[in-house]
Motif scaffolding. Structure first.
Motif, short mmCIF file in Angstrom:
data_model
loop_
_atom_site.label_atom_id
_atom_site.label_comp_id
_atom_site.label_asym_id
_atom_site.label_seq_id
_atom_site.Cartn_x
_atom_site.Cartn_y
_atom_site.Cartn_z
N LEU A 20 -2.00 0.69 -11.23
CA LEU A 20 -3.20 1.52 -10.80
C LEU A 20 -4.27 0.33 -10.58
CD1 LEU A 20 -4.75 4.17 -10.68
CD2 LEU A 20 -5.47 3.71 -13.17
N GLY A 21 -4.33 -0.83 -11.09
CA GLY A 21 -5.15 -1.82 -10.84
C GLY A 21 -5.02 -2.59 -9.61
N ARG A 22 -3.80 -2.76 -8.78
CA ARG A 22 -3.40 -3.33 -7.48
C ARG A 22 -3.05 -2.34 -6.69
NH1 ARG A 22 -3.00 -7.18 -11.39
NH2 ARG A 22 -0.60 -7.12 -11.19
N PRO A 23 -3.30 -1.35 -6.08
CA PRO A 23 -2.73 -0.12 -5.22
C PRO A 23 -2.15 -1.03 -4.01
CG PRO A 23 -4.92 0.31 -5.27
CD PRO A 23 -4.92 -0.75 -6.33
N SER A 24 -2.90 -1.82 -3.53
CA SER A 24 -2.58 -2.47 -1.96
C SER A 24 -1.23 -3.23 -2.35
CB SER A 24 -3.74 -3.30 -1.46
OG SER A 24 -3.80 -4.47 -2.50
N GLY A 25 -1.19 -3.88 -3.29
CA GLY A 25 0.07 -4.71 -3.52
C GLY A 25 1.41 -3.98 -3.70
N LEU A 26 1.18 -2.62 -4.12
CA LEU A 26 2.00 -1.61 -4.54
C LEU A 26 2.45 -0.96 -3.04
CD1 LEU A 26 3.92 0.21 -6.15
CD2 LEU A 26 2.38 1.84 -6.44
N VAL A 27 1.57 -0.78 -2.18
CA VAL A 27 1.86 -0.19 -0.80
C VAL A 27 2.67 -1.31 -0.10
CG1 VAL A 27 0.91 0.46 1.10
CG2 VAL A 27 -0.16 1.27 -0.82
N ALA A 28 2.24 -2.56 -0.11
CA ALA A 28 2.82 -3.62 0.53
C ALA A 28 4.55 -3.85 0.13
CB ALA A 28 2.34 -4.99 0.24
N ARG A 29 4.61 -3.83 -1.12
CA ARG A 29 5.90 -3.79 -1.68
C ARG A 29 6.97 -2.87 -1.50
NH1 ARG A 29 3.38 -5.48 -6.25
NH2 ARG A 29 3.51 -3.51 -7.28
N GLU A 30 6.25 -1.44 -1.07
CA GLU A 30 6.83 -0.27 -0.80
C GLU A 30 7.42 -0.54 0.49
OE1 GLU A 30 8.51 1.90 -2.72
OE2 GLU A 30 7.35 1.14 -4.67
N LEU A 60 10.91 -0.85 2.23
CA LEU A 60 11.50 0.24 3.34
C LEU A 60 12.05 -0.47 4.60
CD1 LEU A 60 11.57 3.11 4.14
CD2 LEU A 60 9.18 2.92 5.19
N ALA A 61 11.45 -1.56 5.00
CA ALA A 61 12.05 -2.37 6.12
C ALA A 61 13.26 -2.83 5.82
CB ALA A 61 10.86 -3.54 6.30
N ARG A 62 13.59 -3.34 4.60
CA ARG A 62 14.92 -3.89 4.31
C ARG A 62 15.89 -2.80 4.25
NH1 ARG A 62 12.03 -7.12 0.20
NH2 ARG A 62 12.62 -5.51 -1.44
N LEU A 63 15.71 -1.69 3.78
CA LEU A 63 16.40 -0.63 3.76
C LEU A 63 17.00 -0.14 5.27
CD1 LEU A 63 15.14 1.61 0.96
CD2 LEU A 63 17.14 0.30 1.06
#
Length: 442
Positions: free
Chosen positions: A321-331, A335-338
């Motif tokens: 919850l504290g760093r939502p941008s990092g979570l979006v970047a990781r997802e 997704l690109a790797r998949l």
């Protein structure tokens, strides 16, 4: 009647032991050896192997002893109520001055009046279904109260109460006294059980005060050991029918391990002794305390594990919850790797399928030729085996097939008789022949 030959002469003064020996000698000379028929009562076997009992009939009773050597030759187990024929010698047990019959052999002479009555009632009640195992109920694991029906002055009461006090002092015991021996005992036992049933049902009634009137969850019907006459009250038909009406499981603990009564067969469970009956419904308090301690420890461990897991989830949620941008970047990266793996996998699969198709097209002519050759060889071998089984090859070696006028094969000289018309099949034709003489066996 015996008359004194010399009424004026004073009787001889005997020593006790001498008189006992004289009586024993007189019995030995007058009766022994002797055979007696009667019903066994009070049978017991000592640890030494000797057996002690009495033989009785309607008019008398005789104390008997059977020593270990003679007892070891028995081909059955004697029991109270059995009608037997014993052989041995009469004597006097000088230590007590008792008349005693020393048994040297024993054989059955019948069942005995009481035992036959027991068997008749047992067969009747069994036919009515009173002994059916399907109606017998399991014992409660932890009864709230234990009902006890026995005599207040019996040793069985002390044994049962001692066992219950030692194992489950926290469970209340409800005693309903009753006679356990004598002519009035069956009616007393029936009345006591009926009263116990009312107490059990009252404790289960809706709105009952459980503190003042705890529900009786199991009933003990107990009595100590004795002869078949002593235990006869528990072979009463009305008592048997009352036992099967019990609203709660009922345990019968009557007599010793070798004693059986009608009450034992009607009860939900038979215990070999009164003490054993108490132990069957009384798991020791230490067992339950240990189980509670184990459950409490498992509960504390489970609560601690759940709290740790919840804390970890809370920490992870707070971090996301504290760093939502990092979570979006990781997802997005995941997704690109998949997507890349999916494209690579599809291309690799198509290449493998193409290679497999080319290999199959190259090997198809060779595989077809091998398959045709194998089938041709199998066909040639089958044709050769078929030719070898041709009966004409056998006829060409000089043999003939002999049949009667009905076309049935003649395989034995016993099938041919003088004058019979037969047909011989040769390699190149058929010859009709006639039996000229009686055929002979080789």
């Amino acid at each position: 009647m015996f008359e004194r030959t010399n009424p004026g002469v004073a009787p001889r003064v005997w020593e006790v032991g001498a008189l006992c020996r004289a009586i024993a000698d007189a019995l030995e000379a007058r009766f022994n050896p002797v055979a007696v028929r009667g019903e066994i009562t009070g049978f017991s076997r000592a640890s030494s192997g000797h057996c002690y009992f009495s033989i009785k009939d309607a008019n008398g009773q005789l104390r008997c002893a059977m020593f270990r050597r003679a007892a070891s030759l028995l081909d059955f187990s004697p029991r109270d109520g059995e009608l037997v024929e014993v052989r041995g010698r009469l004597g006097v047990y000088e230590a007590r001055g008792d008349l005693q019959f020393i048994v040297e052999s024993m054989q059955r002479a019948g069942q005995g009046a009481l035992f036959e009555q027991f068997l008749r009632l047992k067969a009747q009640l069994d036919a009515e279904g009173l002994f059916d195992t399907a109606r017998k109920r399991p014992l409660p694991l932890l009864p709230r109260a234990i009902g006890l029906v026995t005599s207040p002055g019996a040793a069985a009461l002390h044994d049962v109460v001692t066992a219950l006090r030692r194992r489950v002092p926290h469970i209340p015991v409800v005693l309903v006294p009753a006679l356990v021996q004598g002519a009035a005992a069956p009616a007393s036992l029936v009345a006591a059980l009926s009263k116990m049933y009312l107490l059990a049902q009252a404790g289960r009634a809706q709105g009952a005060d459980l503190a003042q009137n705890p529900p009786v969850d199991v009933i003990l019907l107990v009595r100590g050991g004795g002869s078949i006459e002593d235990l006869w009250a528990f072979n009463d038909e009305q008592l048997a029918r009352t036992i099967v009406q019990s609203p709660v499981p009922l345990i019968s603990g009557v007599g010793h391990e070798t004693d059986f009564t009608i009450a034992d067969f009607c009860a939900d469970l038979r215990a070999p002794t009164p003490t054993a009956a108490a132990e069957l419904v009384a798991q020791p308090r230490e067992v339950w305390l240990g189980a509670l301690g184990l459950l409490a420890g498992r509960l504390a461990d489970g609560v601690e594990r759940q709290l740790d897991a919840r804390h970890q989830r809370l920490d992870q949620a707070a971090a996301r919850l504290g760093r939502p941008s990092g979570l979006v970047a990781r997802e997005q990266l995941q997704l690109a790797r998949l997507a890349q793996r999916m494209r690579h996998g599809v291309l690799l699969k198509l290449q493998r399928l193409s290679q497999s198709q080319q290999a199959m097209e190259a090997n198809l002519p060779q595989k077809m030729q091998r398959c045709v050759a194998q089938h041709t060889q199998r066909l040639d071998r089958a044709a050769l085996r078929l030719d070898l089984l041709d009966p004409r090859l056998v006829l060409q070696r000089g043999y003939a097939l002999l049949t009667d006028t009905g076309g049935r094969a003649v395989t034995s000289v016993q099938q041919a008789h003088p004058g019979d018309a037969l047909r011989a099949t040769l390699a190149d034709g058929v010859v009709d022949v006639t039996v000229a003489a009686q055929p002979r066996l080789l």
